[in-house]
Design a protein around this motif. Structure first.
Motif, mmCIF file in Angstrom:
data_model
loop_
_atom_site.group_PDB
_atom_site.id
_atom_site.type_symbol
_atom_site.label_atom_id
_atom_site.label_comp_id
_atom_site.label_asym_id
_atom_site.label_seq_id
_atom_site.Cartn_x
_atom_site.Cartn_y
_atom_site.Cartn_z
ATOM 1 N N ASN A 87 0.827 -1.210 0.000
ATOM 2 C CA ASN A 87 0.000 0.000 0.000
ATOM 3 C C ASN A 87 0.856 1.253 0.000
ATOM 4 O O ASN A 87 0.568 2.224 -0.699
ATOM 5 C CB ASN A 87 -0.914 0.016 1.228
ATOM 6 N N ALA B 281 3.015 1.706 -3.301
ATOM 7 C CA ALA B 281 2.125 1.949 -4.438
ATOM 8 C C ALA B 281 1.561 3.361 -4.396
ATOM 9 O O ALA B 281 1.118 3.886 -5.426
ATOM 10 C CB ALA B 281 0.981 0.937 -4.435
ATOM 11 N N SER B 282 1.588 4.004 -3.243
ATOM 12 C CA SER B 282 0.975 5.323 -3.082
ATOM 13 C C SER B 282 1.978 6.459 -3.235
ATOM 14 O O SER B 282 1.731 7.418 -3.969
ATOM 15 C CB SER B 282 0.313 5.423 -1.704
ATOM 16 N N PHE C 56 -4.176 -2.219 -2.316
ATOM 17 C CA PHE C 56 -3.991 -2.209 -3.756
ATOM 18 C C PHE C 56 -3.540 -3.585 -4.228
ATOM 19 O O PHE C 56 -2.748 -4.253 -3.559
ATOM 20 C CB PHE C 56 -3.007 -1.102 -4.131
ATOM 21 N N ARG C 57 -4.041 -3.995 -5.357
ATOM 22 C CA ARG C 57 -3.914 -5.376 -5.794
ATOM 23 C C ARG C 57 -3.140 -5.508 -7.099
ATOM 24 O O ARG C 57 -2.863 -4.540 -7.794
ATOM 25 C CB ARG C 57 -5.320 -6.001 -5.962
ATOM 26 N N ASP C 58 -2.832 -6.740 -7.430
ATOM 27 C CA ASP C 58 -2.080 -7.086 -8.629
ATOM 28 C C ASP C 58 -2.698 -6.431 -9.863
ATOM 29 O O ASP C 58 -3.911 -6.508 -10.083
ATOM 30 C CB ASP C 58 -2.082 -8.614 -8.786
ATOM 31 N N GLY C 59 -1.850 -5.772 -10.647
ATOM 32 C CA GLY C 59 -2.304 -5.146 -11.878
ATOM 33 C C GLY C 59 -2.636 -3.682 -11.749
ATOM 34 O O GLY C 59 -2.839 -2.991 -12.763
ATOM 35 N N GLU C 60 -2.704 -3.181 -10.513
ATOM 36 C CA GLU C 60 -2.974 -1.766 -10.307
ATOM 37 C C GLU C 60 -1.639 -1.013 -10.297
ATOM 38 O O GLU C 60 -0.909 -1.014 -9.311
ATOM 39 C CB GLU C 60 -3.723 -1.548 -8.987
ATOM 40 N N GLY C 61 -1.320 -0.400 -11.436
ATOM 41 C CA GLY C 61 -0.047 0.292 -11.553
ATOM 42 C C GLY C 61 1.121 -0.681 -11.476
ATOM 43 O O GLY C 61 1.156 -1.695 -12.181
ATOM 44 N N THR D 190 6.327 -6.851 -5.919
ATOM 45 C CA THR D 190 6.079 -5.408 -5.874
ATOM 46 C C THR D 190 7.328 -4.654 -5.437
ATOM 47 O O THR D 190 7.654 -3.593 -5.983
ATOM 48 C CB THR D 190 4.902 -5.094 -4.939
#
Length: 430
Positions: free
Chosen positions: A349, A352-353, A390-395, A404
């Protein structure tokens, strides 16, 4: 340990590797580590020559220039930049003290710095190199000439030459062994280590990190250093998370603006060391956790940050406050009893942010970036506790936390190279 294939290590051997990594990374440093590396290199020239040189030519990688350009060099009465770092290191540095090279500077050394700055005896050049952390200082007197190289780590000597004679060369095998050791890091193994490590092996190291990093945080809250990000946050009041962000930012307020109090670094950075240790220690204090719980939480936090930085590199266009903040949130989650799933989601999380936060050098705004990254990391933990995130495939998020982390390493070490060049060009007015 280099004779082992890291993927085939037993739990005991892996634990020994992780302890060794902590001992290597959690070093004491006085001042921002890039100008300190320059001062250390300059102090080495004085040691080799037997006296301060009459002229210096320093060549630095872009990342060193970026991180030394605007930050205040301790023990220089508020001066910034590469020239001040070279001259105070040469005039008053003690090379035997490593990252605390400037801790014995006297008023006489400062007076000498003032005289030397007027003489314009330092030539500064951009070094054409593939290494993000790279410094070469050529220094000469009327009778002798030396060249000292620092490469890949802030006090790692590369080629050292005096009057044409090579005195030292980097052992490539040592560097390769360092990289292999870090390949053993993964989040599952880190948490197992935090659960099982004999604390007597790391207690002194971690207690030192707590003591010194909390001390400079208190200094940053007590006095108006720099932009006073920490005190400003504290004045707003608010919940525990806000106070944790403020305390970590305050340490950076002081450190980026010339405070000579030492800190314990992580991944070559004092800001990252403070971002990790200060919130974890204060959270444990607030919750009444035992000293053992705190020390094990710091094992998890420090190694999680180091794990992320292994792929990113010590210096890049990626702001290290992000990986450090993710490590701190993991340490807090660990102390709360969070399992591998919760801690993994916290890391995902967070990166990814705010994984796009750039490093535009060491200076006062680092404190604000620390507060921002920590705020996001703590929110990331809150989301993870609720099985949200946030999950696989998001960005750039992949199927699991290790993939990740690899994604962000690839983005930082490869994808942001051009950004790094442009940041440097903007900073130097090109």
């Amino acid at each position: 340990m280099g004779c082992f294939i890291m993927s085939q290590l037993s739990a005991k051997q892996r634990g020994e590797v992780f302890t060794e990594i902590l001992r290597e990374e959690l070093q004491m440093a006085t001042g921002c580590t890039e100008p300190i590396a320059i001062a250390y290199c300059a102090a080495q020239t004085t040691k080799l020559l037997g006296r301060r040189a009459d002229h210096f030519s320093i060549s630095c990688s872009g990342n060193i220039i970026k991180n030394a350009k605007a930050v205040t060099v301790p023990q220089t009465d508020g001066r910034t930049g590469i020239e001040a770092a070279v001259l105070i290191g040469a005039a008053g540095g003690d090379a035997s003290l490593g990252m605390e090279v400037l801790s014995r500077v006297t008023q006489a050394h400062k007076a000498e710095l003032n005289r030397l700055l007027k003489q314009k005896i330092v030539e500064i050049n951009l070094l054409d190199t593939s290494h993000a952390l790279h410094i070469v200082i050529d220094a000469e007197t009327d009778t002798d000439r030396v060249s000292v190289e620092i490469i890949d780590s802030h006090t790692r000597l590369g080629t050292v030459i005096k009057n044409g004679r090579v005195l030292h060369e980097l052992e490539e095998a040592v560097h390769e062994d360092d990289q292999r050791k870090r390949q053993a890091l993964n989040l599952k193994a880190i948490l197992e280590y935090a659960d099982t490590v004999d604390l007597s092996e790391v207690e002194e190291l971690l207690e030192r990190q707590i003591r010194y990093n909390l001390a400079i945080s208190r200094e940053g809250l007590a006095a108006p250093w720099g932009a006073a990000v920490g005190p400003s946050l504290m004045e707003r009041g608010g919940d525990l998370y806000t106070r944790l962000c403020a305390a970590a930012a305050a340490g950076s307020d002081a450190r980026m603006n010339g405070c000579a109090m030492p800190v314990v670094i992580n991944s070559g950075s004092g800001n990252q060391g403070m971002t990790i240790a200060v919130p974890v220690a204060l959270y444990a204090q607030e919750k009444g956790y035992s000293r053992e719980t705190l020390l094990r939480g710091l094992c998890a936090a420090n190694l999680t940050a180091i794990h992320q930085k292994t792929g990113i590199g010590k210096l890049s266009a990626f702001c290290g406050a992000v990986s450090a903040a993710a490590g701190a949130a993991c340490g807090i989650a660990y102390m709360d009893g969070g399992d591998l799933d919760v801690i993994s989601q916290t890391v995902v999380n967070c990166i990814a942010s705010v994984g796009g936060m750039v490093c535009d050098g060491a200076k006062s705004s680092c404190a604000c970036k620390i507060a921002t990254a920590l705020n996001c990391a703590l929110l990331s933990y809150d989301l993870a506790q609720r099985n949200r995130g946030f999950r696989d495939g998001e960005g750039i998020v992949k199927e699991n936390v290790e993939e990740t982390i690899s994604s962000i390493g690839r983005l930082a070490s490869k994808g942001m190279r051009q950004a790094d060049n442009e940041i440097l060009n903007i900073m130097i007015g090109k």
